[in-house]
Design a protein around this motif. Structure first.
Motif, mmCIF file in Angstrom:
data_model
loop_
_atom_site.group_PDB
_atom_site.id
_atom_site.type_symbol
_atom_site.label_atom_id
_atom_site.label_comp_id
_atom_site.label_asym_id
_atom_site.label_seq_id
_atom_site.Cartn_x
_atom_site.Cartn_y
_atom_site.Cartn_z
ATOM 1 N N ASP A 157 70.796 41.866 -58.830
ATOM 2 C CA ASP A 157 71.227 40.479 -58.955
ATOM 3 C C ASP A 157 72.350 40.145 -57.980
ATOM 4 N N LEU A 158 73.176 41.128 -57.645
ATOM 5 C CA LEU A 158 74.301 40.893 -56.739
ATOM 6 C C LEU A 158 73.876 40.834 -55.281
ATOM 7 N N GLY A 159 72.678 41.304 -54.970
ATOM 8 C CA GLY A 159 72.198 41.273 -53.591
ATOM 9 C C GLY A 159 72.651 42.483 -52.805
ATOM 10 N N ILE A 160 73.918 42.580 -52.521
ATOM 11 C CA ILE A 160 74.489 43.748 -51.841
ATOM 12 C C ILE A 160 75.085 44.651 -52.909
ATOM 13 N N GLN A 161 74.528 45.848 -53.049
ATOM 14 C CA GLN A 161 74.839 46.693 -54.191
ATOM 15 C C GLN A 161 76.306 47.104 -54.281
ATOM 16 N N ARG A 162 76.970 47.212 -53.145
ATOM 17 C CA ARG A 162 78.369 47.640 -53.210
ATOM 18 C C ARG A 162 79.274 46.584 -53.849
ATOM 19 N N ARG A 163 78.732 45.384 -54.037
ATOM 20 C CA ARG A 163 79.517 44.354 -54.702
ATOM 21 C C ARG A 163 79.782 44.689 -56.154
ATOM 22 N N ILE A 164 79.024 45.649 -56.694
ATOM 23 C CA ILE A 164 79.233 46.022 -58.088
ATOM 24 C C ILE A 164 80.619 46.625 -58.281
ATOM 25 N N LEU A 165 81.181 47.204 -57.199
ATOM 26 C CA LEU A 165 82.540 47.724 -57.277
ATOM 27 C C LEU A 165 83.551 46.600 -57.463
ATOM 28 N N THR A 166 83.212 45.405 -56.985
ATOM 29 C CA THR A 166 84.111 44.267 -57.152
ATOM 30 C C THR A 166 84.297 43.928 -58.628
ATOM 31 N N LEU A 167 83.235 44.106 -59.404
ATOM 32 C CA LEU A 167 83.334 43.835 -60.833
ATOM 33 C C LEU A 167 84.272 44.803 -61.532
ATOM 34 N N LEU A 168 84.443 45.993 -60.949
ATOM 35 C CA LEU A 168 85.351 46.979 -61.528
ATOM 36 C C LEU A 168 86.776 46.818 -61.007
ATOM 37 N N LEU A 169 86.892 46.497 -59.720
ATOM 38 C CA LEU A 169 88.224 46.386 -59.122
ATOM 39 C C LEU A 169 88.866 45.029 -59.396
ATOM 40 N N ASN A 170 88.044 43.982 -59.491
ATOM 41 C CA ASN A 170 88.557 42.633 -59.739
ATOM 42 C C ASN A 170 87.790 41.995 -60.891
#
Length: 214
Positions: free
Chosen positions: A106-119
């Motif tokens: 759903d996020l498109g770029i998978q590394r964006r999932i870290l954003t949900l953890l960091l921010n």
């Protein structure tokens, strides 16, 4: 346990090979999407939101329903469900991992999932789902692996398994509740905004759990 996956008849091996080919195609598409987003896969909003809102609550309820067998099979002595506890643990871990994959899609770029953890954003259901899914995945995978190891050695499971299961209980119960909140924010879906949605997700997960394990 892993070596048993490579044993079977010819039809089983052909089917396993076909699944590996499909999985390899998915990994390749995921790598392209991770580099440049949805421009490669061509998924529009309907596909993105459909994958996220349809598959994630279903799998999250399956993960939570694994507690119905894991808890009595682990915490109660001489329970007839003890032999099914490792299967329930691995089922919960698999469902949690697949839920995380749908969030990544759903996020498109998978590394964006870290954003949900960091921010994290308290108002975003995904900011609650990702940490809970990671926690539940780690707990169920660890518990299942330890139980299988104890069964192969013919000894009692480690004592710390009980503590891990106790921590997994609130995390598992929270999964369908947050999934219900996720569906409730979708406009134009009055049925999804029902206050009974969370228990309904849990109940359907329990029915599927019984069909798979029993």
């Amino acid at each position: 346990m892993i070596e048993q996956a490579f044993k079977g008849r010819r039809n089983y091996r052909i089917w396993s090979l076909a699944l590996l080919v499909v999985a390899a195609g998915g990994v390749y598409a995921s790598a392209l999407q991770s580099a440049d987003g949805f421009v490669h896969t061509g998924m529009g909003n309907n596909a993105i939101w459909g994958l996220y809102h349809a598959q994630l609550p279903f799998l999250a309820s399956i993960a939570a329903a694994s507690l119905a067998i894991l808890v009595p099979g682990t915490l109660q002595k001489h329970s007839f469900l003890a032999s099914l506890a490792p299967l329930a643990a691995f089922l919960g871990a698999t469902a949690s991992a697949m839920s995380l994959l749908f969030i990544a899609a759903d996020l498109g770029i998978q590394r964006r999932i870290l954003t949900l953890l960091l921010n994290p954003s308290p108002g975003a259901p995904a900011s609650w789902q990702v940490p809970l899914l990671l926690l539940f995945l780690a707990l169920t995978l660890t518990v299942g692996w330890a139980q299988v190891g104890a069964m192969r050695k013919g000894v009692k499971p480690p004592v710390w398994i009980r503590s891990a299961v106790m921590v997994a209980i609130p995390a598992g119960i929270a999964l369908p509740v947050i999934s219900a909140f996720t569906l409730a924010v979708v406009p134009g879906s009055e049925l999804w905004t029902s206050a009974l949605l969370a228990p309904r997700l849990m109940a359907r997960g329990l029915r599927r759990e019984q069909a798979l394990c029993c």
